[in-house]
Design a protein around this motif. Sequence first.
Motif, PDB file in Angstrom:
ATOM      1  N   GLY A 294      10.474  -8.372 -15.157  1.00  0.00           N
ATOM      2  CA  GLY A 294       9.608  -7.622 -14.686  1.00  0.00           C
ATOM      3  C   GLY A 294       9.753  -7.017 -13.223  1.00  0.00           C
ATOM      4  N   LYS A 295      11.077  -6.816 -12.885  1.00  0.00           N
ATOM      5  CA  LYS A 295      11.361  -6.301 -11.425  1.00  0.00           C
ATOM      6  C   LYS A 295      11.655  -4.651 -11.720  1.00  0.00           C
ATOM      7  CE  LYS A 295      14.184  -7.408  -7.344  1.00  0.00           C
ATOM      8  NZ  LYS A 295      14.916  -8.215  -6.813  1.00  0.00           N
ATOM      9  N   MET A 296      10.825  -4.366 -10.933  1.00  0.00           N
ATOM     10  CA  MET A 296      10.862  -2.457 -10.783  1.00  0.00           C
ATOM     11  C   MET A 296      11.742  -1.953 -10.260  1.00  0.00           C
ATOM     12  SD  MET A 296       7.188  -0.666 -10.663  1.00  0.00           S
ATOM     13  CE  MET A 296       6.496  -0.499 -12.576  1.00  0.00           C
ATOM     14  N   GLU A 297      12.406  -0.909 -10.396  1.00  0.00           N
ATOM     15  CA  GLU A 297      13.169  -0.174  -9.233  1.00  0.00           C
ATOM     16  C   GLU A 297      12.295   0.143  -8.296  1.00  0.00           C
ATOM     17  OE1 GLU A 297      16.393   0.483  -9.546  1.00  0.00           O
ATOM     18  OE2 GLU A 297      16.614  -0.820 -11.000  1.00  0.00           O
ATOM     19  N   ARG A 298      12.744   0.266  -6.805  1.00  0.00           N
ATOM     20  CA  ARG A 298      12.128   0.553  -5.499  1.00  0.00           C
ATOM     21  C   ARG A 298      11.460   1.990  -5.841  1.00  0.00           C
ATOM     22  NH1 ARG A 298      13.593  -0.789  -0.073  1.00  0.00           N
ATOM     23  NH2 ARG A 298      13.943  -3.010  -0.101  1.00  0.00           N
ATOM     24  N   GLN A 299      12.090   2.882  -6.220  1.00  0.00           N
ATOM     25  CA  GLN A 299      11.569   4.261  -6.068  1.00  0.00           C
ATOM     26  C   GLN A 299      10.584   4.454  -7.545  1.00  0.00           C
ATOM     27  OE1 GLN A 299      14.860   3.830  -6.023  1.00  0.00           O
ATOM     28  NE2 GLN A 299      15.059   4.625  -4.153  1.00  0.00           N
ATOM     29  N   VAL A 300      10.789   3.708  -8.517  1.00  0.00           N
ATOM     30  CA  VAL A 300       9.830   3.806  -9.454  1.00  0.00           C
ATOM     31  C   VAL A 300       8.431   3.055  -8.929  1.00  0.00           C
ATOM     32  CG1 VAL A 300       9.156   3.112 -11.946  1.00  0.00           C
ATOM     33  CG2 VAL A 300      11.522   3.574 -11.350  1.00  0.00           C
ATOM     34  N   PHE A 301       8.538   2.007  -8.180  1.00  0.00           N
ATOM     35  CA  PHE A 301       7.794   1.154  -7.733  1.00  0.00           C
ATOM     36  C   PHE A 301       6.734   2.149  -6.801  1.00  0.00           C
ATOM     37  CE2 PHE A 301       5.395  -1.387  -4.734  1.00  0.00           C
ATOM     38  CZ  PHE A 301       4.768  -2.277  -5.292  1.00  0.00           C
ATOM     39  N   LEU A 302       7.407   2.892  -5.806  1.00  0.00           N
ATOM     40  CA  LEU A 302       6.939   3.579  -4.916  1.00  0.00           C
ATOM     41  C   LEU A 302       6.106   4.838  -5.744  1.00  0.00           C
ATOM     42  CD1 LEU A 302       7.745   3.022  -2.011  1.00  0.00           C
ATOM     43  CD2 LEU A 302       8.265   5.489  -1.642  1.00  0.00           C
ATOM     44  N   ALA A 303       6.770   5.454  -6.868  1.00  0.00           N
ATOM     45  CA  ALA A 303       5.925   6.524  -7.411  1.00  0.00           C
ATOM     46  C   ALA A 303       4.604   5.922  -8.174  1.00  0.00           C
ATOM     47  CB  ALA A 303       7.170   7.202  -8.550  1.00  0.00           C
ATOM     48  N   THR A 304       4.747   4.845  -8.862  1.00  0.00           N
ATOM     49  CA  THR A 304       3.823   4.224  -9.716  1.00  0.00           C
ATOM     50  C   THR A 304       2.739   4.105  -8.639  1.00  0.00           C
ATOM     51  OG1 THR A 304       5.587   3.246 -10.854  1.00  0.00           O
ATOM     52  CG2 THR A 304       3.458   2.520 -11.438  1.00  0.00           C
ATOM     53  N   TRP A 305       3.014   3.333  -7.597  1.00  0.00           N
ATOM     54  CA  TRP A 305       2.203   2.977  -6.680  1.00  0.00           C
ATOM     55  C   TRP A 305       1.258   4.038  -6.189  1.00  0.00           C
ATOM     56  CZ3 TRP A 305       0.557  -1.711  -4.994  1.00  0.00           C
ATOM     57  CH2 TRP A 305      -0.275  -1.862  -3.708  1.00  0.00           C
ATOM     58  N   LYS A 306       1.656   5.183  -5.854  1.00  0.00           N
ATOM     59  CA  LYS A 306       1.322   6.604  -5.404  1.00  0.00           C
ATOM     60  C   LYS A 306       0.229   6.994  -6.701  1.00  0.00           C
ATOM     61  CE  LYS A 306       4.174   7.836  -1.765  1.00  0.00           C
ATOM     62  NZ  LYS A 306       5.262   8.406  -1.495  1.00  0.00           N
ATOM     63  N   ASP A 307       0.987   6.786  -7.827  1.00  0.00           N
ATOM     64  CA  ASP A 307       0.347   7.424  -9.044  1.00  0.00           C
ATOM     65  C   ASP A 307      -0.933   6.846  -9.363  1.00  0.00           C
ATOM     66  OD1 ASP A 307       0.670   9.320 -10.847  1.00  0.00           O
ATOM     67  OD2 ASP A 307       1.502   7.905 -12.420  1.00  0.00           O
ATOM     68  N   ILE A 308      -0.984   5.620  -8.981  1.00  0.00           N
ATOM     69  CA  ILE A 308      -2.242   4.810  -9.596  1.00  0.00           C
ATOM     70  C   ILE A 308      -3.223   5.351  -8.730  1.00  0.00           C
ATOM     71  CG2 ILE A 308      -3.445   2.645 -10.130  1.00  0.00           C
ATOM     72  CD1 ILE A 308      -0.607   1.768 -11.057  1.00  0.00           C
ATOM     73  N   PRO A 309      -4.452   5.692  -9.089  1.00  0.00           N
ATOM     74  CA  PRO A 309      -5.644   5.966  -8.131  1.00  0.00           C
ATOM     75  C   PRO A 309      -6.182   4.902  -7.274  1.00  0.00           C
ATOM     76  CG  PRO A 309      -6.279   6.093 -10.455  1.00  0.00           C
ATOM     77  CD  PRO A 309      -4.901   6.050 -10.534  1.00  0.00           C
ATOM     78  N   ASN A 310      -6.345   5.263  -6.140  1.00  0.00           N
ATOM     79  CA  ASN A 310      -6.944   3.999  -5.455  1.00  0.00           C
ATOM     80  C   ASN A 310      -8.104   3.315  -5.946  1.00  0.00           C
ATOM     81  OD1 ASN A 310      -4.909   4.220  -3.520  1.00  0.00           O
ATOM     82  ND2 ASN A 310      -6.061   5.535  -1.878  1.00  0.00           N
ATOM     83  N   ASP A 311      -9.000   3.816  -6.725  1.00  0.00           N
ATOM     84  CA  ASP A 311     -10.051   3.105  -7.197  1.00  0.00           C
ATOM     85  C   ASP A 311      -9.702   1.987  -8.338  1.00  0.00           C
ATOM     86  OD1 ASP A 311      -9.422   4.928  -8.742  1.00  0.00           O
ATOM     87  OD2 ASP A 311     -11.467   5.716  -9.103  1.00  0.00           O
ATOM     88  N   SER A 312      -8.346   2.266  -8.760  1.00  0.00           N
ATOM     89  CA  SER A 312      -8.029   1.056  -9.537  1.00  0.00           C
ATOM     90  C   SER A 312      -7.455  -0.106  -8.588  1.00  0.00           C
ATOM     91  CB  SER A 312      -6.966   1.547 -10.555  1.00  0.00           C
ATOM     92  OG  SER A 312      -7.321   2.788 -11.187  1.00  0.00           O
ATOM     93  N   GLU A 313      -7.626  -0.104  -7.585  1.00  0.00           N
ATOM     94  CA  GLU A 313      -6.824  -1.036  -6.717  1.00  0.00           C
ATOM     95  C   GLU A 313      -7.990  -2.187  -6.517  1.00  0.00           C
ATOM     96  OE1 GLU A 313      -4.909   0.482  -3.166  1.00  0.00           O
ATOM     97  OE2 GLU A 313      -5.613  -1.268  -2.049  1.00  0.00           O
ATOM     98  N   ALA A 314      -7.458  -3.119  -6.596  1.00  0.00           N
ATOM     99  CA  ALA A 314      -8.358  -4.409  -6.151  1.00  0.00           C
ATOM    100  C   ALA A 314      -7.640  -5.153  -5.100  1.00  0.00           C
ATOM    101  CB  ALA A 314      -8.720  -5.198  -7.672  1.00  0.00           C
ATOM    102  N   GLN A 315      -8.518  -5.856  -4.169  1.00  0.00           N
ATOM    103  CA  GLN A 315      -8.200  -6.477  -3.255  1.00  0.00           C
ATOM    104  C   GLN A 315      -8.631  -7.770  -3.318  1.00  0.00           C
ATOM    105  OE1 GLN A 315      -8.059  -4.400   0.406  1.00  0.00           O
ATOM    106  NE2 GLN A 315      -7.597  -6.147   1.492  1.00  0.00           N
ATOM    107  N   PHE A 316      -8.106  -8.661  -2.906  1.00  0.00           N
ATOM    108  CA  PHE A 316      -8.506 -10.296  -3.130  1.00  0.00           C
ATOM    109  C   PHE A 316      -8.059 -11.039  -1.748  1.00  0.00           C
ATOM    110  CE2 PHE A 316      -7.756  -8.759  -7.531  1.00  0.00           C
ATOM    111  CZ  PHE A 316      -8.948  -9.006  -7.930  1.00  0.00           C
ATOM    112  N   GLN A 317      -8.725 -12.047  -1.625  1.00  0.00           N
ATOM    113  CA  GLN A 317      -8.143 -13.118  -0.415  1.00  0.00           C
ATOM    114  C   GLN A 317      -7.794 -14.295  -0.845  1.00  0.00           C
ATOM    115  OE1 GLN A 317      -8.194 -12.518   2.863  1.00  0.00           O
ATOM    116  NE2 GLN A 317      -9.030 -10.254   2.717  1.00  0.00           N
ATOM    117  N   ILE A 318      -6.862 -14.914  -0.734  1.00  0.00           N
ATOM    118  CA  ILE A 318      -6.243 -16.096  -1.139  1.00  0.00           C
ATOM    119  C   ILE A 318      -6.305 -17.155   0.128  1.00  0.00           C
ATOM    120  CG2 ILE A 318      -4.459 -17.729  -1.922  1.00  0.00           C
ATOM    121  CD1 ILE A 318      -3.448 -15.265  -3.430  1.00  0.00           C
ATOM    122  N   ALA A 319      -7.381 -17.796   0.176  1.00  0.00           N
ATOM    123  CA  ALA A 319      -7.661 -18.693   1.346  1.00  0.00           C
ATOM    124  C   ALA A 319      -6.935 -19.890   1.550  1.00  0.00           C
ATOM    125  CB  ALA A 319      -9.368 -19.152   1.394  1.00  0.00           C
TER     126      ALA A 319
END
Lengths: 418, 986
Positions: B879-904
């Motif tokens: 499951g380890k992604m290449e850095r470049q692929v990671f970057l591209a994918t991160w940008k590629d996925i729209p922001n509204d599919s981003e979910a943010q959580f807190q771990i207390a």
Amino acid sequence: MIHSLFLVSNSGDIFLEKHWKSVISRSVCDYFFEAKEKAGDPENVAPVLQTPHHYLISIYRDKLFFVSVTQTEVPPLFVIEFLHRVADTFQDYFGECSESVIKDNTVTVYELLEEMLDNGFPLATESNVLKEMIRPPTILRSVVNTLTGGSNVGGTLPTGQLSNVPWRRVGVKYTNNEAYFDVIEEIDAILDKSGTTVFAEIQGVIEACVKLSGMPDLTLSFMNPRLLDDVSFHPCVRFKRWESERVLSFIPPDGNFRLLSYHVSSQNLVAIPVYVKQNISFLETGSCGRLDITIGPKQTMGKMVESLMVTIPMPKSVLNVNLIATQGTYTFDLSTKVLLWDIGKLNPQKLPNLRGSLSVQPGAPKPEENPSINIDLKIQQLAISGLKVSRLDMYGEKYKPFKGVKYVTKAGKFQVRT
Amino acid sequence: MTDSKYFTTTKKGEIFELKAELNSDKKEKKKEAVKKVIASMTVGKDVSALFPDVVNCMQTDNLELKKLVYLYLMNYAKSQPDMAIMAVNTFVKDCEDPNPLIRALAVRTMGCIRVDKITEYLCEPLRKCLKDEDPYVRKTAAVCVAKLHDINAQLVEDQGFLDTLKDLISDSNPMVVANAVAALSEIAESHPNSNLLDLNPQTINKLLTALNECTEWGQIFILDCLANYTPRDDRESQSICERVTPRLSHANSAVVLSAVKVLMKFMEMLPKDLDYYGTLLKKLAPPLVTLLSAEPELQYVALRNINLIVQRRPEILKHEMKVFFVKYNDPIYVKLEKLDIMIRLASQANIAQVLAELKEYATEVDVDFVRKAVRAIGRCAIKVEQSAERCVSTLLDLIQTKVNYVVQEAIVVIKDIFRKYPNKYESVIATLCENLDSLDEPEARAAMIWIVGEYAERIDNADELLESFLEGFHDESTQVQLQLLTAIVKLFLKKPTETQELVQQVLSLATQDSDNPDLRDRGYIYWRLLSTDPVAAKEVVLAEKPLISEETDLIEPTLLEELICHIGTLASVYHKPPSAFVEGSRGVQHKRLPGSAGSGESVESPDTGSAAGASDAPPAVIPSQGDLLGDLLNLDLTPPATTGPPPPATSGLQLGAMDLLGGGLDSLMGDESEPPPIPLRTDTPQSPQVLHQSPSPPDYSPTELGGDLGGSSAMGAGFGAPPPAAAAAPFSAPVSGGLDDLFDLGGGVGMPMGAYSPPKTVWLPAMKGKGLEISGTFARRAGVIQMEMTLTNKAMSVMTDFAIQFNRNSFGLAPAGPLQVLTPLSPNQSIEVALPLSTVGPVMKMDPLNNLQVAVKNNIDVFYFSCQYPISMLFVEDGKMERQVFLATWKDIPNDSEAQFQIADCRLSSDAASNKLQGSNIFTIAKRTVDGQDMLYQSTKLSNGIWVLAELRVQTGNPNFTVCLKCRAPEVAQCVFQSYEAVLKN
């Protein structure tokens, strides 16, 4: 649903069979006979039997077994209720429900059964609907029929079948319009040796005989409806009105019917009309025993106790009895060992007494069980629970009917342990 | 004149004469002749030869004659199918008759003629009659559809009659509705999955309206149909209950009981604190009591049902004890049932009354009843502790009567009382021993032997007593033999010096002269136990026994729930689920009570919970409970390849046992005799030559060997130990396989692995699993997903034939092999199993996403439960992604599919966190530090190829982490976050 019905006599003959679906061989009844054999007493045959492919649900009435066969999961109460309804219908049509009368009327019986059930589903079980479709046999009608070639099967659709009041037909006409109600109460009680009440309750019914023209709408009200907290109504009674006003409002069926049955169980309301002083003892050695029974009035509300009768099933080892009754007569059935003492009216001034000796089979051990004393009695003009009808009103028709209410109290299963 | 004239015969031959009369010109004569034919038919005479002549009479305007001919046709059409065709025309014509009675009669009769050729002609008239203007005809036609379905189901479906029938549920006439319901119910019974009676609030409303107006029989059909409905919430449930309660006052007892069924079922959904709930409870008692004043047959059925109701809701009838008092002239079947219910209702408040009654019954005539009454006294003692003393003295009084069967029953129940209240009533043993000679029934003998063995130290002549039984050892029943064996071993362990001979005698009788494998096995076990390790033997044989409780004679809760749903049916009379005995019940659905809503009870099974919550979830995600169960039921549960333990190598064992016995016994005797007799203690080390090679395996159940009474079956499955057959199995299993099992598991569970695996939780409580408890967890070990379970048998009998199946689930999890439970699971034993899982099974989206529905089968039943797996076990190693692929994918996925959580509250450094996550295949690709905040960029891949990218923000000194997840399938985010949290905190 109900697949087939076999009528079986007390001696074990199948004398009528009816199938509502495919035909099931009467050999299926062998399982029933086996159970009957095992039970000994016909009253002890279990009502629901399982066989490899069928279920047999039976009732025992008037010395006849009504054995129904089902193949699928059905509510057994539904079947038992239906079988009782069949027996009631025979009673209603032929005056009695016995093997000979059913054999005498096979074709009518067959027509009735066909009309009562279709594919195992009840079709018409109301007496008045059935009577419109298949007329009950009367001597007069059979004479008329023979002369005119008429038939005893109704040619038109019974009016009650689909109306909102299926229990009543339209166009009823009487010259004398009358409505009579019998309040009948039976006391079920168990008293222990010392005369203390172990358990007592009243089973009450109101039987009606209503012969009124047209479509009368009746309202029956009570002085003390609060007594009735556990009731079962004829379908004609409007439940809503009972719930809100505690009156019985109904369009009555034509003729005889049971309007209501009720149940009074709270101990303090159940009066015990008689007391029994008894002593039945067997000697440890030697072949005899003693019996001494006296009956006296207890809570009779000032009314006369009539038709007093005492039944005692004696232990099997009792050979004979030698008794003296101050009132009434006694008999002892040597084969069933039942001692029956018919007293009649209970005279509070001179209490009836039965005493004497019992002869026991020599050498037999002292009987283990204590015989229980069963009492039968009747009190006219009294509902022992105190239930009283206050009035009966009729709406919907113009004429003035004759009305009447009668009360009677009887002993139901009234037992005294010794 | 009566109908009996139809039976008189003449010499010429009956059939011949009837034939002539049937063909007569005179109507009256014809009718009389048909009557004669019918009369012969009713008593079973074969008059089928007259078929053509009778059918010729069919064309008539005389209704009675027509009816009679129809009656004849129904009976004989099947035997003369070709002739029956002749009648078709008349039928078709009659279906058009202006008189509705005749139309109905024709369609009714046609349906009863079970000839294929005729049914073809039936379709058209039937279709017309189903839409007839007269309700009488419609209701008859509705039933006819059911008849036709019975003859030719395919035809009915092809012709669309089922839909027409469904439409009739909305008919304006209540009788038509009732008959349509009845017909549909009957058809549905042969098609359990057809979903014919699709109940929704609208149809329910129609049914409730019809309920008030139709006949008593119709009411039964409608009520039974209503009982299959599951209301959406407690309010709907209440409103249905309110409309059904008036039926409780109906004169027809079947209506009353069906209404009780609906109420008992829907009550489950009402919150207990609701006023209405209390009112309803109060309303249920009087009608049930009234049923008991009906005819004895009705009473019997009512009592069987009350028995169930009392177990489910004892509060309903708790004040009504007296109505169950037995009357002298009740039929025996009513008496026995009443007695059963009396014990169920017995409590401290009414025990005096009950005991007085029971004592009275014990002097009655009927033997069966007396026996049951005596047993009932014992059950009271066990149920109501305060009454135990009085019960025992009552029983002693009864023993004094010396009536043989009373004494025997009393001894059997006193044995149970001893087990419930040890060291309390042993003073009565002397009285019991006096009656030793009169015992001739195996159960009583076994009970007495158990008592002698158990209290051997208090009975001076225990050895003589047992020896006297030993004389006729081979003539005794197995039950007695097993008991005698155990009792003598107990005696030996208690008084070793005097009884050595006796024990050797019984062991050789049991092992060498007996053909019974149970007895032999038990004999060998004792033998080996005594010879290898007398201390262990003592621990095992004289172990403290668990107390018995009155609960043991109750129906199992799951079965009870199902039976409550079947109140009023045959199942409720037999106290068996319908699937156990209804013929042709291919896939009868198990009914369940609905879960309660709103009340504080959260311990509902997961699947009922999900059904109750289904209303607020999107319907597409969760299949309704019915479908789901259907799905699971249809799964093919394959039993494991090997069943049962391998047969023990008897000969080898025998030799070994013999050898060992000498030394073992000597050592025991030696230790005992050289120093003055010191009682054996578990803590004193014994005989050094006996190496503790085989200590009693951990799962070994001491009660089995501790000398339970084998099978006191008449007290229900309860008080006694398992029946001999079941008791024997565990002896071989733990000894041969117990240690290996331990080693096996050591490899699986013991080694700590990198991936996080949550602790085991209970998935299937024993209450729901008929004694089988399953707890478990999931883990990923060396790239393999495993489901690790502990199966515990908390029932009284051995469980075998385990198998497992999953329902379709979100990630296609499926067992990669069969469930490896090769040895039968004996009572109180647990076994650990690791089931490898694959991810190539069928996929269906679940809610929650990581929900898994499981069916486990054993020899007892199939059980369903659902559990949730940590999604981290699906994270694959690559499951380890290449850095470049990671970057591209991160940008590629729209922001509204981003979910943010807190771990207390997570006190880890960013490196430690990274290492920990890596163990669970969450790989850190890059790390950035901004303003004292570490940002970890991580990737992970699910088994189905979904990539999840994450940004983990860790602020030094701040225990709260923030996780941002981005994924093309945003719905997995929540689950992934849960895994993050679980991994980081553990």
